[in-house]
Write an enzyme that holds these catalytic residues in place. Structure first.
Site, PDB file in Angstrom:
ATOM      1  N   TYR A  90      12.967 -13.706  16.701  1.00 58.66           N
ATOM      2  CA  TYR A  90      11.646 -13.129  17.004  1.00 58.66           C
ATOM      3  C   TYR A  90      11.469 -12.950  18.514  1.00 58.66           C
ATOM      4  CZ  TYR A  90       6.681 -12.527  17.756  1.00 58.66           C
ATOM      5  OH  TYR A  90       5.474 -12.038  18.183  1.00 58.66           O
TER       6      TYR A  90
ATOM      7  N   HIS B 259       0.383  -2.381  24.651  1.00 51.26           N
ATOM      8  CA  HIS B 259      -0.511  -3.539  24.749  1.00 51.26           C
ATOM      9  C   HIS B 259      -1.468  -3.452  25.936  1.00 51.26           C
ATOM     10  CE1 HIS B 259       1.953  -5.102  21.610  1.00 51.26           C
ATOM     11  NE2 HIS B 259       1.473  -6.331  21.683  1.00 51.26           N
TER      12      HIS B 259
ATOM     13  N   ASN C 189       2.954 -12.930  26.844  1.00 50.53           N
ATOM     14  CA  ASN C 189       2.598 -13.854  25.769  1.00 50.53           C
ATOM     15  C   ASN C 189       2.250 -15.226  26.348  1.00 50.53           C
ATOM     16  OD1 ASN C 189       4.139 -14.961  22.677  1.00 50.53           O
ATOM     17  ND2 ASN C 189       2.138 -14.092  23.032  1.00 50.53           N
TER      18      ASN C 189
ATOM     19  N   TYR D  54     -38.358 -35.941  38.053  1.00 52.58           N
ATOM     20  CA  TYR D  54     -36.967 -36.060  37.607  1.00 52.58           C
ATOM     21  C   TYR D  54     -35.994 -35.251  38.457  1.00 52.58           C
ATOM     22  CZ  TYR D  54     -38.283 -38.247  33.124  1.00 52.58           C
ATOM     23  OH  TYR D  54     -38.737 -39.090  32.151  1.00 52.58           O
TER      24      TYR D  54
ATOM     25  N   ARG E 270     -35.623 -37.569  41.460  1.00 49.77           N
ATOM     26  CA  ARG E 270     -35.270 -38.954  41.149  1.00 49.77           C
ATOM     27  C   ARG E 270     -33.984 -39.052  40.334  1.00 49.77           C
ATOM     28  NH1 ARG E 270     -38.514 -42.147  36.845  1.00 49.77           N
ATOM     29  NH2 ARG E 270     -39.935 -40.401  37.160  1.00 49.77           N
TER      30      ARG E 270
ATOM     31  N   PHE F 205       0.963 -20.141  23.201  1.00 47.11           N
ATOM     32  CA  PHE F 205       0.149 -19.056  23.753  1.00 47.11           C
ATOM     33  C   PHE F 205      -1.323 -19.191  23.393  1.00 47.11           C
ATOM     34  CE2 PHE F 205       2.174 -17.583  19.748  1.00 47.11           C
ATOM     35  CZ  PHE F 205       1.051 -17.653  18.937  1.00 47.11           C
TER      36      PHE F 205
ATOM     37  N   GLU G  21      -2.573 -13.281  13.033  1.00 44.73           N
ATOM     38  CA  GLU G  21      -3.231 -14.066  14.084  1.00 44.73           C
ATOM     39  C   GLU G  21      -4.675 -14.275  13.645  1.00 44.73           C
ATOM     40  OE1 GLU G  21      -2.333 -11.606  17.453  1.00 44.73           O
ATOM     41  OE2 GLU G  21      -0.179 -11.828  17.100  1.00 44.73           O
TER      42      GLU G  21
END
Length: 544
Positions: free
Chosen positions: A86, A116, A228, A311, A314, A359, A444
């Protein structure tokens, strides 16, 4: 080295390998102490900032070069033996079962980058792009990615010379890495896409040629190795984290100045109170406030007429301290990630190719959501102190910190603007990491949205810094109205003087345009010299 010198150097040795270029540059041209040596294991957040914002030069350690070469030898053997692996000779994502011929592996990698590069929106700023390039290089040289050394060195040369790819800020899911933005990073290396050089945007090919750099052709696995990984979300989040750390110190300074204006009570910052609840950030904040107000003539003890402060004054140790603790956690995660291997598959030392999920951005997505929340709280509490400064009923000062209210509205709208920013922060602080939209034909099927978390955290930090700048500006105005300049504490006096060198007291509305004054105040806080001036007088701790 200046970019012009780099350009001339590269042209002069154009027939040499990139390896020799970098080696000679490191050994003969730049003193070693000025170089950041990249070994894949020791990069710090401060190093990232030095390269991203100060253009520090980098060189790859010899040990890392050997690791890269060994990893590449394994990939070359896989290709030669035509083993189906792969990312080397298969399709990507849900196309992982489609085998690619040896002859097509080069085209496969280029196709990956071309398709991409699907980003959208405004380009990332130069400092973010440089951080992206640096972190990607540092990951690849660990020697688990199977990329050629010459290919990594080509990206390093771009970084050192100052060729900055045009990378749109939107389009990453933060799982399977930051695929779209990292593809945009690679395009100029191939003579594609767009890139900046010396502040001008060119085509990728033109930018490379003007810088005297040669374009490359990707080999097996190299396109995937480049894109990746979690690099973009890590880079954006790293710079946001660094800025948030500075914001933490600035918030203590702003709070101490406001405390002086209100003749605040010192007892809430006594060490004994905080050692019985020893939260690290709380202890550090109390200590910072004590140091900042040391020797002040205006800090008081509790009296029957002034028993407690609100607050926002303080409880600064508890409120600011909680953000310090959160950001300390985020910094730890960032520094792990910038020295990690986050691509897939990885090439193990024994030659095994392991397909996994490094990834995936979830380990940083959640911390960056925390970062946004922590920074938003700093803006929230600072805005409330701005309101106390400009509101006559709460401060006993002239309305809106101007001597003649009515004809002058003074600081009235500064609080409105702060309120707008903190309201926006509350929307931005909604966690991105709790969302997921499946992608790639449901291969995915659970993504991190970590890049969105990092981008929104950075925006929150910027908004909160503007609010804190407004508080410091308003507090200095109030101190001038009260005539408190000479009796301030050790640290607050240093802060007041450093601020007043850049931003003046506002006497009349007709003399100023408020946005311009606020921009000056914000610039003061963005400049590290402001904190340096204060820290010459007092140490500001973070307890990290």
């Amino acid at each position: 080295m200046e970019t012009d010198t780099w350009k001339e150097f590269i042209r002069k040795v154009g027939n040499k390998t990139m390896k020799m270029l970098i080696k000679e540059e490191a050994q003969n041209t730049i003193p070693s102490q000025e170089m950041i040596i990249l070994d894949g294991a020791s990069l710090t957040l401060e190093d990232v900032v030095a390269v991203a914002r100060n253009h520090r030069q980098c060189v790859i350690a010899e040990s890392a070069k050997e690791a890269v070469k060994e990893s590449r030898r394994i990939v070359d053997k896989i290709v030669e033996e035509r083993r189906v692996v792969y990312g080397v000779n298969t399709g990507f994502g849900s196309l992982c079962n489609v085998s690619i011929s040896k002859e097509d592996t080069v085209q496969l990698q280029e196709n990956l980058i071309r398709t991409h590069s699907a980003g959208y929106g405004e380009p990332f700023s130069e400092d973010i792009v440089r951080a992206i390039m640096l972190i990607r290089i540092n990951s690849l040289i660990k020697g688990y990615s199977g990329i050629r050394l010459s290919t990594v060195e080509a990206l390093l040369a771009m970084l050192n010379v100052g060729v900055h790819p045009y990378i749109p800020e939107k389009g990453s899911l933060g799982a399977s890495g930051d695929l779209a933005p990292l593809a945009h990073m690679v395009l100029p290396l191939l003579g594609l896409g767009k890139a900046y050089y010396k502040g001008t945007l060119y085509s990728g090919k033109e930018a490379m040629e003007k810088a005297g750099l040669k374009m490359i052709q990707l080999s097996a696995k190299e396109g995937l190795a480049f894109i990746n990984g979690t690099t973009v979300l890590n880079a954006v989040g790293a710079l946001a984290t660094y800025d948030a750390i500075q914001l933490l110190k600035l918030s203590d300074v702003a709070g101490a100045l406001s405390l002086e204006v209100h003749d605040g009570i010192s007892s809430p910052f006594k060490e004994d109170l905080h050692t019985i609840r020893p939260q690290s950030g709380q202890l550090a904040t109390a200590r910072n406030i004590r140091r900042l107000i040391e020797d002040s003539k205006y800090i008081t003890e509790a009296t029957p007429d002034h028993v407690q402060d609100p607050y926002t004054l303080r409880c600064m140790p508890q409120i600011h301290g909680a953000s310090k603790d959160s950001i300390a956690y985020v910094k730890e995660k960032v520094e792990i990630e910038i020295n990690s291997v986050t691509d897939n598959p990885i090439i193990s030392r024994n030659g095994e190719v392991i397909s996994g999920g490094n990834f995936h951005g979830e380990p940083l997505a959640q911390p960056f959501d925390f970062l946004g929340i922590a920074a938003a709280e700093i803006g929230n509490v600072s805005e409330r102190r701005v309101e106390r400064l400009v509101n006559h009923q709460l401060s006993n000062l002239p309305s809106f910190l101007v001597k003649h209210p009515g004809l002058n509205s003074g600081f009235m709208i500064t609080q409105y603007a702060c309120a707008s920013l903190v309201s926006e922060n509350k929307i931005l602080a909604h966690p991105a990491s709790v969302d997921s939209i499946p992608s790639c034909e449901n291969q995915e099927d659970f993504v991190s949205m970590g890049t969105t978390a990092a981008r929104t955290a950075l925006e929150i930090v910027k908004n909160s810094r503007r609010v804190v700048a407004t508080e410091i500006m308003a507090a200095c105005q109030a101190l001038d109205i009260k005539g408190y300049q000479s009796g301030l504490g050790k640290g607050t006096k240093a802060a007041y003087l450093a601020f007043r060198r850049q931003v003046n007291f506002i006497e009349h509305d007709k003399d100023i345009e408020m946005y311009d004054e606020l921009n000056k105040a914000t610039t003061v806080l963005e400049d590290r010299d402001f904190l340096k001036e204060i820290e010459k007088q007092v140490t500001l701790d973070l307890q990290f």
